[in-house]
Write a protein that holds these residues in place. Structure first.
Motif, mmCIF file in Angstrom:
data_model
loop_
_atom_site.group_PDB
_atom_site.id
_atom_site.type_symbol
_atom_site.label_atom_id
_atom_site.label_comp_id
_atom_site.label_asym_id
_atom_site.label_seq_id
_atom_site.Cartn_x
_atom_site.Cartn_y
_atom_site.Cartn_z
ATOM 1 N N TRP A 103 0.761 -1.268 0.057
ATOM 2 C CA TRP A 103 0.130 0.032 -0.019
ATOM 3 C C TRP A 103 0.860 1.126 -0.064
ATOM 4 O O TRP A 103 0.488 2.101 -0.718
ATOM 5 N N LEU A 104 1.969 1.064 0.700
ATOM 6 C CA LEU A 104 2.927 2.389 0.913
ATOM 7 C C LEU A 104 3.541 2.620 -0.527
ATOM 8 O O LEU A 104 3.586 3.814 -0.759
ATOM 9 N N ASP A 105 3.777 1.527 -1.276
ATOM 10 C CA ASP A 105 4.609 1.809 -2.316
ATOM 11 C C ASP A 105 3.740 2.133 -3.423
ATOM 12 O O ASP A 105 4.062 3.118 -4.275
ATOM 13 N N GLN A 106 2.292 1.788 -3.460
ATOM 14 C CA GLN A 106 1.464 2.407 -4.439
ATOM 15 C C GLN A 106 1.084 3.645 -4.282
ATOM 16 O O GLN A 106 1.054 4.286 -5.174
ATOM 17 N N ARG A 107 0.982 4.250 -2.852
ATOM 18 C CA ARG A 107 0.713 5.308 -2.628
ATOM 19 C C ARG A 107 1.913 6.191 -2.976
ATOM 20 O O ARG A 107 1.565 7.398 -3.720
ATOM 21 N N SER A 108 2.916 5.822 -2.703
ATOM 22 C CA SER A 108 4.207 6.571 -3.056
ATOM 23 C C SER A 108 4.354 6.942 -4.779
ATOM 24 O O SER A 108 4.621 7.891 -5.285
ATOM 25 N N ARG A 109 4.054 5.791 -5.453
ATOM 26 C CA ARG A 109 4.205 6.072 -6.934
ATOM 27 C C ARG A 109 3.015 6.872 -7.516
ATOM 28 O O ARG A 109 3.335 7.776 -8.382
ATOM 29 N N VAL A 110 1.909 6.859 -6.839
ATOM 30 C CA VAL A 110 0.853 7.767 -7.139
ATOM 31 C C VAL A 110 1.234 9.281 -6.958
ATOM 32 O O VAL A 110 1.222 10.144 -7.795
ATOM 33 N N ARG A 111 1.994 9.608 -5.902
ATOM 34 C CA ARG A 111 2.214 10.906 -5.548
ATOM 35 C C ARG A 111 3.398 11.119 -6.287
ATOM 36 O O ARG A 111 3.347 12.434 -6.715
#
Length: 298
Positions: free
Chosen positions: A261-269
């Motif tokens: 979840w953290l990786d996906q959120r960082s990629r989106v940002r």
């Protein structure tokens, strides 16, 4: 021919049929293995109700399992934070331009990667007090051992991730006047951490499981309290080990999910493009010819 077709071809009818047959064979083999394990435990009377009854009692959880789980999570949390800090510091040290920083940092990392973690915990608990003339608690013996070993592995992961970042980004940062420590902290490290996140998470999962090695110094972690102490009172070591294994699987699955979840959120940002609006009345506010472009609705 496109790159995607070179890297991967969709299976045809024969390949799909072969994959289906292999999947069925593997599933039957897995079920047969599970049934064989079940039957062997059944022959040893490990499915008797009285062996599993303690896990339905609240005293089992409050006296054995939950205190051990808390001790495991506490040692793992502190060890994770210190290991990440250790890894970042020594990754920077190994990438230093000064040999008097780079060589000692490399020696420290290689040494603690080579020493078995169990031996390290044992030495910190029993040997370090002879050097510092102060006793070392079981908690800090486990945490320091986890930090030194896993931090050394993470240092190599961070170093590999930093080196994998394209060199043009460093050159661009130097061109606008940034110093090397700024380039490392602001440009390279965030990208390296994002690229190496699967390896970092895998190592943190290993760290959490390695807290079980605290038994060598009698640290009351989950395996010690939930298997050894519990089985000493109820004589159900195999059921207790199964329950503790399920708890470890749940904790590690949650950690892996959180990292994803953290990786996906960082990629989106990272790939979000800020919307820019031209000031009213400026020449760029309308396209050439004075026509206006209607914004899409909804």
């Amino acid at each position: 021919m496109s790159t995607s077709s070179v890297l991967y071809d969709h299976p045809g009818p024969r390949a799909r049929a072969r994959n289906t047959v292999l999947s069925v064979i593997f599933g039957i083999g897995l079920l047969a293995l599970l049934y064989w394990i079940y039957s062997k435990f059944d022959e040893a009377n490990q499915w008797e109700a009285w062996l599993w009854k303690p896990f339905t009692q609240s005293t089992t959880w409050t006296q054995f399992i939950l205190p051990g789980l808390w001790a495991t999570l506490k040692a793992a949390s502190v060890g994770m934070l210190l290991s990440l800090a250790f890894g970042i510091v020594f990754a920077f040290g190994r990438l230093s331009d000064h040999w008097w920083i780079r060589v000692p940092a490399g020696a420290v990392v290689e040494f603690f990667r080579a020493v078995p973690l169990l031996l390290m915990i044992f030495f910190i608990f029993y040997g370090l007090p002879w050097i510092i003339k102060q006793p070392v608690t079981a908690f800090w013996a486990v945490v320091i051992g986890l930090t030194l070993y896993n931090g050394s592995v993470l240092a190599e992961a961070f170093r590999a991730g930093i080196r994998a970042v394209p060199g043009g980004q460093s050159e661009a940062a130097y061109a606008i006047g940034m110093r090397k420590n700024q380039v490392m902290r602001i440009i390279l490290l965030p990208q390296a951490a994002r690229a190496m996140l699967p390896i970092i998470v895998s190592q943190l999962v290993v760290l959490l499981k390695d807290t079980a090695l605290g038994y060598i110094v009698a640290y009351p972690e989950l395996l010690q309290r939930g298997v050894n102490d519990l089985a000493a009172n109820y004589g159900n070591i195999i059921p207790a080990a199964m329950v503790m294994a399920v708890i470890y699987i749940i904790i590690n699955s949650l950690l892996t999910w959180f990292a994803g979840w953290l990786d996906q959120r960082s990629r989106v940002r990272a790939f979000r493009v800020p919307r820019q609006t031209a000031p009213s009345g400026s020449a760029d506010s309308t396209p050439e010819g004075g026509a206006t472009v209607a914004e899409p609705q909804g």
